[in-house]
Scaffold this active site. Sequence first.
Site, PDB file in Angstrom:
ATOM      1  CG  HIS B  89      -1.562   1.323   1.509  1.00 40.57           C
ATOM      2  ND1 HIS B  89      -2.542   1.869   0.711  1.00 40.57           N
ATOM      3  CD2 HIS B  89      -1.337   2.235   2.489  1.00 40.57           C
ATOM      4  CE1 HIS B  89      -2.897   3.051   1.197  1.00 40.57           C
ATOM      5  NE2 HIS B  89      -2.177   3.296   2.275  1.00 40.57           N
ATOM      6  CG  ASP B 119       6.757  17.687 -26.456  1.00 36.78           C
ATOM      7  OD1 ASP B 119       7.058  17.212 -25.352  1.00 36.78           O
ATOM      8  OD2 ASP B 119       5.988  17.116 -27.250  1.00 36.78           O
ATOM      9  CD1 TRP B 159       6.805   3.292   4.186  1.00 35.18           C
ATOM     10  CD2 TRP B 159       7.987   4.095   2.462  1.00 35.18           C
ATOM     11  NE1 TRP B 159       7.182   4.576   4.493  1.00 35.18           N
ATOM     12  CE2 TRP B 159       7.913   5.090   3.445  1.00 35.18           C
ATOM     13  CE3 TRP B 159       8.681   4.373   1.278  1.00 35.18           C
ATOM     14  CZ2 TRP B 159       8.511   6.346   3.306  1.00 35.18           C
ATOM     15  CZ3 TRP B 159       9.275   5.622   1.150  1.00 35.18           C
ATOM     16  CH2 TRP B 159       9.195   6.593   2.149  1.00 35.18           C
ATOM     17  CB  SER B 189      10.921   5.829 -14.270  1.00 37.01           C
ATOM     18  OG  SER B 189       9.835   6.708 -14.338  1.00 37.01           O
ATOM     19  CB  SER B 190      11.916   9.336 -10.520  1.00 37.30           C
ATOM     20  OG  SER B 190      10.683   8.750 -10.248  1.00 37.30           O
ATOM     21  CG  HIS B 273      12.373  14.345   5.458  1.00 33.29           C
ATOM     22  ND1 HIS B 273      11.319  13.991   6.255  1.00 33.29           N
ATOM     23  CD2 HIS B 273      12.238  15.656   5.233  1.00 33.29           C
ATOM     24  CE1 HIS B 273      10.591  15.057   6.508  1.00 33.29           C
ATOM     25  NE2 HIS B 273      11.126  16.084   5.891  1.00 33.29           N
ATOM     26  CD  GLU B 275       9.570   9.754  -2.933  1.00 34.15           C
ATOM     27  OE1 GLU B 275      10.584  10.027  -3.596  1.00 34.15           O
ATOM     28  OE2 GLU B 275       8.465   9.520  -3.436  1.00 34.15           O
ATOM     29  CE1 TYR B 277       8.651  17.911   4.023  1.00 35.39           C
ATOM     30  CE2 TYR B 277      10.880  18.710   3.800  1.00 35.39           C
ATOM     31  CZ  TYR B 277       9.786  18.436   4.585  1.00 35.39           C
ATOM     32  OH  TYR B 277       9.834  18.699   5.927  1.00 35.39           O
ATOM     33  CB  SER B 288       0.021  28.662  -5.668  1.00 37.83           C
ATOM     34  OG  SER B 288       0.730  28.434  -4.486  1.00 37.83           O
ATOM     35  CG  HIS B 322      12.610  14.287  11.300  1.00 37.80           C
ATOM     36  ND1 HIS B 322      12.472  15.514  10.718  1.00 37.80           N
ATOM     37  CD2 HIS B 322      11.963  13.431  10.477  1.00 37.80           C
ATOM     38  CE1 HIS B 322      11.787  15.405   9.611  1.00 37.80           C
ATOM     39  NE2 HIS B 322      11.460  14.155   9.439  1.00 37.80           N
ATOM     40  CG  HIS B 323      11.895   9.930   9.036  1.00 34.06           C
ATOM     41  ND1 HIS B 323      10.550   9.880   8.772  1.00 34.06           N
ATOM     42  CD2 HIS B 323      12.367  10.984   8.337  1.00 34.06           C
ATOM     43  CE1 HIS B 323      10.229  10.855   7.926  1.00 34.06           C
ATOM     44  NE2 HIS B 323      11.314  11.542   7.649  1.00 34.06           N
ATOM     45  CB  THR B 348       5.200  24.749   6.283  1.00 32.58           C
ATOM     46  OG1 THR B 348       6.388  23.996   6.046  1.00 32.58           O
ATOM     47  CG2 THR B 348       4.019  23.943   5.819  1.00 32.58           C
ATOM     48  CE  LYS B 351       3.925  26.984  -0.965  1.00 32.81           C
ATOM     49  NZ  LYS B 351       4.619  27.873  -1.896  1.00 32.81           N
ATOM     50  NE  ARG B 470       3.863   3.441  10.754  1.00 27.85           N
ATOM     51  CZ  ARG B 470       4.745   3.975   9.918  1.00 27.85           C
ATOM     52  NH1 ARG B 470       5.761   4.671  10.374  1.00 27.85           N
ATOM     53  NH2 ARG B 470       4.609   3.820   8.621  1.00 27.85           N
TER      54      ARG B 470
END
Lengths: 279, 546
Positions: B89, B119, B159, B189-190, B273, B275, B277, B288, B322-323, B348, B351, B470
């Site tokens: 998931h 293009d 994950w 790919s990315s 991390h 990722e 964002y 926006s 921090h993870h 943040t 924004k 979890r």
Amino acid sequence: MRFLAAIALTWITATTAAMANTGIPTDGALGFQHAVTPIMERIVEFHDLLLWIIVPITLFVTALLAYVMVRYRAKANPVPSKNSHNTLLEVIWTGLPVLILMVISFYSFPLLYMSDEIPETDFTIKATGYQWYWGYEYPDHGVEQYLSNMIPEDEIVDGQERLLSVDYPLVVPLNATVRLQVTAADVIHNWAMPSFGSKIDAVPGRLNEIWFQVTELGTYYGQCSELCGRLHGYMPIEVRVVSQDVFDAWIAAEPGTDDANAILAQNTADRATRLAQLD
Amino acid sequence: MSADSATHDDHTPSLWDWKRWVYSTNHKDIGTMYLIFAIFAGVIGGAMSGMIRLELAEPGLQVFNDSFKLFGMLEMGDSHNYNVMVTMHGLIMIFFMVMPAMIGGFGNWFVPLQIGAPDMAFPRMNNISFWLLPAAFGLAFMSMFVGGPAGGEGFGGGWVLYPPLSGLTGHPGPAMDLLILSLHLAGISSILGAINFITTIFNMRAPGMTMHKMPLFVWSILVTVFLLLLSLPVLAGALTMLLTDRNFGTSFFEPAGGGDPIMFQHLFWFFGHPEVYILILPGFGIISHIVSTFSKKPVFGYLGMAYAMVSIGVIGFLVWAHHMYTVGMPVDLKAYFVAATMVIAVPTGIKIFSWIATMWGGSITYRTPMMWAIGFIFLFTVGGVTGVVLANAGVDAALHDTYYVVAHFHYVLSLGAVFAIFAGWYFWFEKIFGVKYNSLLARLQFLFFFVGANVIFFPQHFLGLNGMQRRVPDYADGFANWNEISSWGYAIMGVGMIIFFLILIEAMMSRRKGEANPWGEGATTLEWTLSSPPPFHQFSTLPKIK
């Protein structure tokens, strides 16, 4: 808005206090389990402070949103302003959060250092995580490793908790300052005890340590908190906090044996009787 | 000459020509394929979360046991299969739903349109970027049906793929190897996509469009792809080390051979991390545009908005551990990561307040995209403030790996990023497909999503505070109440998802012709100057920006 926040917070505090019993999850609870160590008490206090900050901020943003949504809807304000800058405003909403964060860190760092720096301890326990059970040793008492397995659902008897009770619990004396060293034998596990504010990874090849000092008698439950494979949800941690006499008797009876468990059972029964007499 | 070439280039191939899609070098066709792929993957990932919520609806094992059969036929196996569901998931939603939708889908479609380019810079590379994804998805899907741990199939280690659980100790079977290869392909790919976007944005802006005149969505994609380009190679390195640990006898993460499992976590989160964002930044850009369009006002504090995203991107690389507050780091290191993490609250906040200030003084119409955008702002605020709580390592000792964390990141991702995707979907639907959707149904979908998502995830804060960890298929009886409510929330959101498909089918069947600019004077970016759908090739004469 302050009023609403106050109501919400009172509710949270009240339910937490009302549902406080020994360390076990409570249905419908909104907050932490009952705190029984100095670290967890500080965590609860600090989290209350954080709630006083984040709930008003959320309500403030919500109120602002609601206000602009109503006040500046097309019907009420057909001609939009072209205003897209306001230096003072931008300085304020950059500066104010910085100040708030400084307030938070003023309380956050002392808590972090207090929980991380281990004071002089009375003795050491070593916990080892296995797939999927815990092993405990008391090196200072010459107690070799005994294993602590979950009691399967169909063998649960009265007074035991499904998924939480184990066959041979960890036992510590009341008010003793304990150093807990944690490691693992196969994959990463995590020794977690919500009422103590303890949570530390058990990593193969590493020895992590934490400390706790439990200030209330009782039985406390925690569970492995790092995904460790198939039975990750089935390797609970049970800690009995007993008086020094009972602890000494338990050590003498060789932990991990039925004799030692009998001492704990006797203690629980005695306590129930005494509590009944008090009523 | 300009009018001439505009008609000359407009020879759209048939929709039913398979070569148009398989060999496609057209950014709009590739963008559409990305969107379709994201919907497909989203349905599978969403169905998996359905299994999870079904299992967690009450204490005990109801779904992942010997006797339960889904729809009377599918055996769900044991608690290992629950772990596989949780793992897949997460991976599917991140790599095959949100990223393809935001960057591949909306990015491909609207970056060239908004900067006035014909293009992407490398159209053929764009093609391989897309077609690597189905291959990656195929490998990930296959991994669920080959051997994982002893006596089980698929990878069930979360994950985050932490060894030793993802090594030979935890999962000796080939499932993990397939998953590593899958992520390698998705990563390639990315990275190719990131190179393509960076080149396009730096070199193909229409004359007069300086960096500081670029639409904010383009800014958001630019920051996002830089994060991708810098973080994915680190993941690739970690995964390769894991692969050689598993297959060629190295011991990078094997303590018995002098390696360190925590090293993997550092490498993983150095990617992981940024990722998260990557998942949310394009959403910032989309929101926006929508807020400005429907307030009929330019974005408040344009430069502040752009550089807030840049600073979020930069700080995103400095906060990874921090993870990992509970792995046993030195306390001073923890203190650093606490401080660095809290700093992110500042840009943040800028924004959030700038969006509200954009609405302030505006003339706001509540069309469908605006409802999703306002929903986003509220939910992202909730997810943001719980992030400030979690940043504090002291409190994290009580909350790490509990449902509080699950609630937090679903508020910013499942509600934040997904709401931004739906906002963008309904903002650009007419532009992409050239037909109008039924806005009444679309608002109904919003209502179901907003209520459902909150009912799912708000109670999870309480579960986490009370200590529910979890990734467990069964829980202590004291967690039953909130879990049941949370599962009901899933049912509400599921209705919203059905409405989504009804909207899609209804719009495609009734074919109400789309306008070039359905949103009026507030829609100022270049894509609204083109027809809906835009011509197969656009801007053969470059637009000039004043």
